[in-house]
Design a protein around this motif. Structure first.
Motif, short mmCIF file in Angstrom:
data_model
loop_
_atom_site.label_atom_id
_atom_site.label_comp_id
_atom_site.label_asym_id
_atom_site.label_seq_id
_atom_site.Cartn_x
_atom_site.Cartn_y
_atom_site.Cartn_z
N ASP A 52 -17.25 7.10 10.55
CA ASP A 52 -17.86 7.04 9.22
C ASP A 52 -17.46 8.26 8.38
N ALA A 53 -17.44 9.43 9.01
CA ALA A 53 -17.04 10.64 8.29
C ALA A 53 -15.58 10.59 7.88
N LEU A 54 -14.72 10.05 8.74
CA LEU A 54 -13.30 9.91 8.40
C LEU A 54 -13.10 8.97 7.22
N GLY A 57 -14.39 10.77 4.08
CA GLY A 57 -13.49 11.83 3.65
C GLY A 57 -12.13 11.36 3.20
N GLY A 58 -11.85 10.07 3.31
CA GLY A 58 -10.57 9.54 2.87
C GLY A 58 -9.46 9.63 3.89
N LEU A 59 -9.77 10.00 5.14
CA LEU A 59 -8.74 10.06 6.18
C LEU A 59 -8.46 8.69 6.79
N LEU A 60 -9.39 7.77 6.62
CA LEU A 60 -9.20 6.39 7.03
C LEU A 60 -9.42 5.50 5.82
N GLY A 61 -8.51 4.59 5.62
CA GLY A 61 -8.63 3.70 4.47
C GLY A 61 -7.87 2.42 4.70
N GLY A 62 -8.02 1.50 3.76
CA GLY A 62 -7.33 0.23 3.89
C GLY A 62 -7.96 -0.62 4.98
N LYS A 63 -7.12 -1.24 5.78
CA LYS A 63 -7.58 -2.11 6.86
C LYS A 63 -7.88 -1.26 8.09
N VAL A 64 -9.15 -1.12 8.43
CA VAL A 64 -9.59 -0.28 9.54
C VAL A 64 -10.17 -1.15 10.64
N ASP A 65 -9.61 -1.06 11.83
CA ASP A 65 -10.14 -1.73 13.00
C ASP A 65 -11.20 -0.82 13.61
N LYS A 119 -1.93 0.88 10.22
CA LYS A 119 -1.63 2.07 9.40
C LYS A 119 -2.81 2.45 8.51
N PRO A 120 -3.98 2.75 9.11
CA PRO A 120 -5.15 3.06 8.27
C PRO A 120 -5.28 4.53 7.91
N PHE A 121 -4.49 5.39 8.53
CA PHE A 121 -4.70 6.82 8.34
C PHE A 121 -4.14 7.28 6.99
N ARG A 122 -4.89 8.16 6.35
CA ARG A 122 -4.51 8.75 5.07
C ARG A 122 -4.47 10.27 5.20
N TYR A 123 -3.89 10.92 4.23
CA TYR A 123 -3.75 12.38 4.25
C TYR A 123 -4.23 12.92 2.91
N PRO A 124 -5.53 13.24 2.79
CA PRO A 124 -6.04 13.75 1.52
C PRO A 124 -5.37 15.06 1.12
#
Length: 310
Positions: A52-54, A57-65, A119-124
């Protein structure tokens, strides 16, 4: 360096002087809240709260399993607790790192493959500055003590700050008591809403029986088999192109003895194309064999790389 301390602050208090700010950024309230929630979730070993924190914080986005992501977080939380249990950190050899990587792939290889495909990981943009601060602390600590481990040191400070999470030690203690006894508002709400939820589950099962709803199941073994089939098809196509180019080049070489100019250039280009397609086919075939060996050994690193490239 670019830091100094003097005693000319208000009432003679020490004051920090920064000569050169360099690369700086301001953390947004949302990112700060997500960072704090992530630290507390790490201390409490709550995999769901970490995910939930990820997301916050925008580190996880889009399609998240969520199932796979929480399983990965739970695995690394267990490793984190094992590291905290050690009295001192010791450097790992290359064999130890390879062994740990293989154990990781054997335990959560399916989850990593599923997450890598989405590919759900993001890099704020603020994350590099946070990592830079931690790396600076780690570097200074390692320079003073080779056995320095920031995770062991941070634990005692997290313990002192955990009671101030809600702004009051008493309020935090009361919330912990409510959680242990099941007296939280959402616990009472779940008891009151249980008949409604049972009815909803019954309606959903009825719709499934009538065919109005269809379950979608993700089979990771089939996805890996499809990746291997795709590689074999590409290798076969490149091999056919290489054979065709080789045949055309051979025909041109036989029928144009002593040719010059355009025919000679065309013949060389066809042979070069045959060599190019042949090399690409060999590379893909080696990749296919690597995937097969990884499937047998339970090592899905090659699948992760292939999923990130597609």
């Amino acid at each position: 360096g670019n830091l100094a301390v003097d005693t000319d602050g208000p009432n003679g208090s020490p004051r920090l002087i920064v000569y050169d700010y360099g690369m700086m950024d301001e953390l947004t309230p949302t990112f700060r809240r997500a960072l704090v929630n992530g630290f507390f979730a790490l201390y409490e070993s709550d995999a769901k709260a970490i995910v939930d924190a990820l997301v916050e914080g925008g580190l996880l986005g889009g399609k998240v399993d969520r199932i796979s992501t929480e399983a990965i977080a739970r695995y690394f939380l267990n490793n984190f607790r094992e590291r905290l249990a050690l009295d001192r950190s010791s450097p790992m050899t290359r064999e130890d790192r390879d062994k740990m990587r293989m154990q990781t792939m054997q335990q959560i290889g399916n989850e990593l493959a599923a997450v890598a495909g989405d590919k759900p990981f993001r890099y704020p943009q603020s994350l590099p500055f946070v990592l830079r601060a931690f790396n600076a602390l780690e570097g200074v600590g390692k320079g003073l003590d080779p056995d320095y481990d920031v995770t062991r040191i941070a634990r005692r400070y997290i313990r002192s700050l955990i009671d101030l999470r809600d702004g009051s030690t008493a309020l935090t203690a009361w919330k912990k008591t409510q959680k242990l006894l099941g007296w939280r508002p959402k616990d009472f709400a779940s008891v009151i809403q249980s008949p409604r939820r049972v009815t909803k589950v019954y309606e959903t099962l009825t719709r499934l029986e009538q065919g109005e709803l269809q379950l979608r199941v993700r089979a990771l073994e089939l996805e890996r088999a499809m990746i291997r089939n795709m590689i074999v098809q590409r290798a076969s196509l490149l091999a056919l192109l290489a054979c065709a180019a080789l045949n055309i080049g051979t025909v041109l070489a036989v029928t144009s003895q002593g040719a010059t100019g355009l025919r000679l250039l065309l013949r060389r280009g066809v042979f070069a194309s045959a060599a190019f397609f042949g090399v690409k086919a060999v590379i893909l075939w080696r990749k296919f064999k690597l995937l097969q060996r990884g499937e047998q050994e339970g090592n899905y690193n090659a699948y992760l790389l292939e999923a990130s490239n597609t």
